[in-house]
Motif scaffolding. Structure first.
Motif, mmCIF file in Angstrom:
data_model
loop_
_atom_site.group_PDB
_atom_site.id
_atom_site.type_symbol
_atom_site.label_atom_id
_atom_site.label_comp_id
_atom_site.label_asym_id
_atom_site.label_seq_id
_atom_site.Cartn_x
_atom_site.Cartn_y
_atom_site.Cartn_z
ATOM 1 N N GLY A 220 -7.720 -10.368 -25.210
ATOM 2 C CA GLY A 220 -6.254 -10.492 -25.418
ATOM 3 C C GLY A 220 -5.567 -9.111 -25.529
ATOM 4 N N ARG A 221 -6.473 -8.143 -25.635
ATOM 5 C CA ARG A 221 -5.801 -6.620 -25.628
ATOM 6 C C ARG A 221 -5.699 -6.364 -24.226
ATOM 7 N NH1 ARG A 221 -2.805 -4.706 -28.794
ATOM 8 N NH2 ARG A 221 -1.570 -4.706 -27.011
ATOM 9 N N MET A 222 -6.604 -6.870 -23.369
ATOM 10 C CA MET A 222 -6.348 -6.727 -21.809
ATOM 11 C C MET A 222 -5.205 -7.236 -21.277
ATOM 12 S SD MET A 222 -10.498 -6.998 -20.765
ATOM 13 C CE MET A 222 -10.050 -6.579 -18.966
ATOM 14 N N MET A 223 -5.005 -8.339 -21.488
ATOM 15 C CA MET A 223 -3.939 -9.233 -20.997
ATOM 16 C C MET A 223 -2.261 -8.853 -21.424
ATOM 17 S SD MET A 223 -5.369 -13.025 -21.787
ATOM 18 C CE MET A 223 -6.674 -13.859 -21.055
ATOM 19 N N ALA B 138 -1.880 -5.569 -19.502
ATOM 20 C CA ALA B 138 -1.588 -5.769 -18.130
ATOM 21 C C ALA B 138 -0.486 -6.822 -17.980
ATOM 22 C CB ALA B 138 -2.885 -6.544 -17.464
ATOM 23 N N GLY B 139 0.248 -7.393 -19.009
ATOM 24 C CA GLY B 139 1.470 -8.249 -18.750
ATOM 25 C C GLY B 139 1.027 -9.579 -18.562
ATOM 26 N N ILE B 140 -0.105 -10.253 -18.553
ATOM 27 C CA ILE B 140 -0.447 -11.514 -17.892
ATOM 28 C C ILE B 140 -1.672 -11.960 -18.530
ATOM 29 C CG2 ILE B 140 -1.744 -10.531 -15.912
ATOM 30 C CD1 ILE B 140 -0.802 -12.857 -14.303
ATOM 31 N N GLY B 141 -1.556 -13.304 -18.869
ATOM 32 C CA GLY B 141 -2.559 -13.998 -19.241
ATOM 33 C C GLY B 141 -2.284 -15.258 -20.294
ATOM 34 N N GLY C 34 4.488 -11.110 -16.897
ATOM 35 C CA GLY C 34 5.507 -10.385 -16.773
ATOM 36 C C GLY C 34 5.940 -10.172 -18.193
ATOM 37 N N GLN C 35 6.872 -10.787 -18.864
ATOM 38 C CA GLN C 35 7.361 -10.388 -20.160
ATOM 39 C C GLN C 35 6.338 -11.002 -21.096
ATOM 40 O OE1 GLN C 35 11.318 -12.161 -20.616
ATOM 41 N NE2 GLN C 35 11.501 -11.562 -22.851
ATOM 42 N N LEU C 36 6.190 -10.242 -22.152
ATOM 43 C CA LEU C 36 5.191 -10.648 -23.263
ATOM 44 C C LEU C 36 5.982 -11.777 -23.956
ATOM 45 C CD1 LEU C 36 3.887 -7.369 -24.681
ATOM 46 C CD2 LEU C 36 2.729 -8.911 -23.043
ATOM 47 N N PRO C 37 5.160 -12.790 -24.689
ATOM 48 C CA PRO C 37 5.644 -13.636 -25.462
ATOM 49 C C PRO C 37 6.005 -13.024 -26.981
ATOM 50 C CG PRO C 37 3.170 -13.837 -25.657
ATOM 51 C CD PRO C 37 3.572 -12.907 -24.383
#
Length: 469
Positions: free
Chosen positions: A246-249, A252-255, A323-326
């Motif tokens: 989760g931290r990686m995503m 990186a702005g994607i996941g 791209g944009q975080l939730p």
């Protein structure tokens, strides 16, 4: 108490669970080959072990934990399902319709054909398998300091189950590959409480059958699943990996995150009032997680309080982003960002989430087939989660009503778990038959009571008790 003749086929039919795979999907599974074989690192020198329920064949994870001079190193191998499922192929299409494996007492409805999930992709012992291999370094308090995941070849040397691990831990004879697991697990559990994580210690019912020579004479019962410390230690490895993912995503702005909003203040106030009514001390400044973690799971008051606690954990969802975080990135029950990456044989989302993490570690673009699928996954997973919960409940309800059919009028000892409907009714746990059911009357939460069985309907799968008996 056991009973014969329960037909769980009616549950399969009611919820329209899928049957056999298409010929094309089955053929893809039987002929699957590792698409990334040439680029893998050989890590077969690490002595991995698996820890799963007895008899499990769909083995997603294998673990090795090393204690070092500065802390710990966790190697966690995850079945590399993306390597054997072709994007856009017949099997890929069918797994998106299923979402996850559905488990029923008389057998599972698998996400993937068994030739793959219990064969060529499963991390079975003494065979080399392709895996997504996580390496997580932790400090002396078992807090992660660095992590990465890459494609590797791995080999499990032993298939263990929870009771065996617990027995060996108690005897001081744990397999060397997990000798550090108890210490690691306890440190991670303490970290969870410090993060504000909320763990519910509700009794988990399981429908179990004996193993007769003649399957037609199989008998069924309900029992509470024994939960050992070993279950919790092993779960902490998976939770740690999902938190790192989760931290990686997020970075990186994607996941694809698994999210849960913070508990509503009204739910916390209700829990506090219930605790006071049950005589449970709640010192000022103590968090919900600290209170729940400190309770004795064998006390009736604990069962009663825990039955109210699920109201703290409402609103679980999946959040896909590119791209944009939730708006919400945290899972409040875990106390951190979290992503599902550790069960790709049994859960669709993990195959895609793992690909995101592999790309992030490698510094390469996330594959287009993953990016395209991300927006679709929240609805697929939420729908399959809901269906799985309904199937589980239906199987338990069917077994409860069948077990108690013909016993109307009998009196049972019970523990009152939760008052409902302005205390005109309650939910009670009848330990002798491991049944949790509605009880009409006005008993108090946490009370030990005698209740009378007043109604059973095996068609509607309902059971009702009355207080006082």
């Amino acid at each position: 108490m056991m009973v014969q003749g329960i037909d769980f086929g009616v549950v399969r039919a009611e919820f329209d669970l899928p049957g056999a795979f298409s010929a094309a999907a089955q053929a893809e599974a039987e002929n699957a080959v590792d698409r990334f074989g040439a680029g893998r690192v050989d890590e077969t020198g690490i002595a991995f072990v698996t820890i799963d329920p007895p008899g499990s064949m769909d083995l997603d994870q294998a673990v090795h934990i090393e204690k070092t001079s500065t802390g710990y190193v966790v190697h966690y191998a995850i079945a590399d399902v993306a390597a054997v499922v072709t994007p856009g192929g017949a099997l890929d299409v069918e797994t998106r319709k299923r979402g996850q494996t559905f488990y029923l007492p008389d057998g599972s409805v698998p996400l993937h054909p068994r030739a793959l999930s219990e064969g060529s992709a499963s991390l079975l012992p003494d065979v080399v398998r392709p895996a997504a291999l996580w390496r997580i370094e932790l400090d002396a308090q078992a807090e992660p300091t660095s992590w990465q995941v890459r494609r590797a070849l791995v080999k499990s040397v032993a298939r263990l189950d929870y009771s065996t691990v617990q027995r060996d831990a108690d005897a001081g004879t744990l397999h060397p590959s997990i000798a550090a697991l108890p210490e690691f697990g306890r440190l991670r559990s303490a970290s969870a409480v410090a993060r504000g994580a909320i763990e519910l210690k509700l009794p988990e019912q399981s429908v179990v059958r004996d193993q007769p020579e003649d399957e037609s004479s199989a008998r069924w019962r309900i029992e509470l699943e024994p939960r050992t410390e070993a279950d919790d230690w092993n779960a902490e490895v998976s939770l740690l990996t999902g938190m790192c993912a989760g931290r990686m995503m997020i970075d990186a702005g994607i996941g694809l995150l698994r999210t849960l909003p913070p508990a509503e203040e009204s739910a916390v106030r209700t829990l506090r009032r219930t605790a006071v009514a049950l005589g449970i001390t709640w010192p000022e400044g103590r968090s919900v997680g600290q209170i729940l973690a400190g309770l004795d799971s064998n006390e009736p008051s604990t069962m009663a309080l825990m039955s109210v606690a699920p109201s703290l954990l409402r609103g679980a969802d999946y959040a896909a982003f590119d791209g944009q975080l939730p708006e919400l990135t945290v899972h409040a029950g875990i106390g951190a960002p979290y992503a599902h990456v550790t069960a790709p044989l049994r859960r669709l989302s993990d195959r895609f989430s793992t690909e995101v993490c592999l790309a992030i570690t490698a510094g390469t673009p996330v594959p287009e087939w993953v990016r395209t699928a991300l927006p679709e996954l929240p609805d697929i997973m939420s729908g399959s989660d809901s269906l799985a919960n309904k199937v589980d409940r239906a199987c338990i309800d069917l077994t409860e009503s069948t077990l108690l059919d013909g016993r109307v009028g009998e009196v049972f000892d019970a523990v009152v778990m939760r008052a409902k409907d302005g205390k005109r009714s309650a939910e009670v746990f009848v330990q002798s038959v491991a049944v949790i059911a509605k009880c009409v009357g006005t008993p108090d939460d946490g009370e030990r009571a005698k209740v009378r069985l007043t109604a059973v309907d095996t068609v509607k799968r309902t059971v009702e008790f009355t207080f006082p008996a």
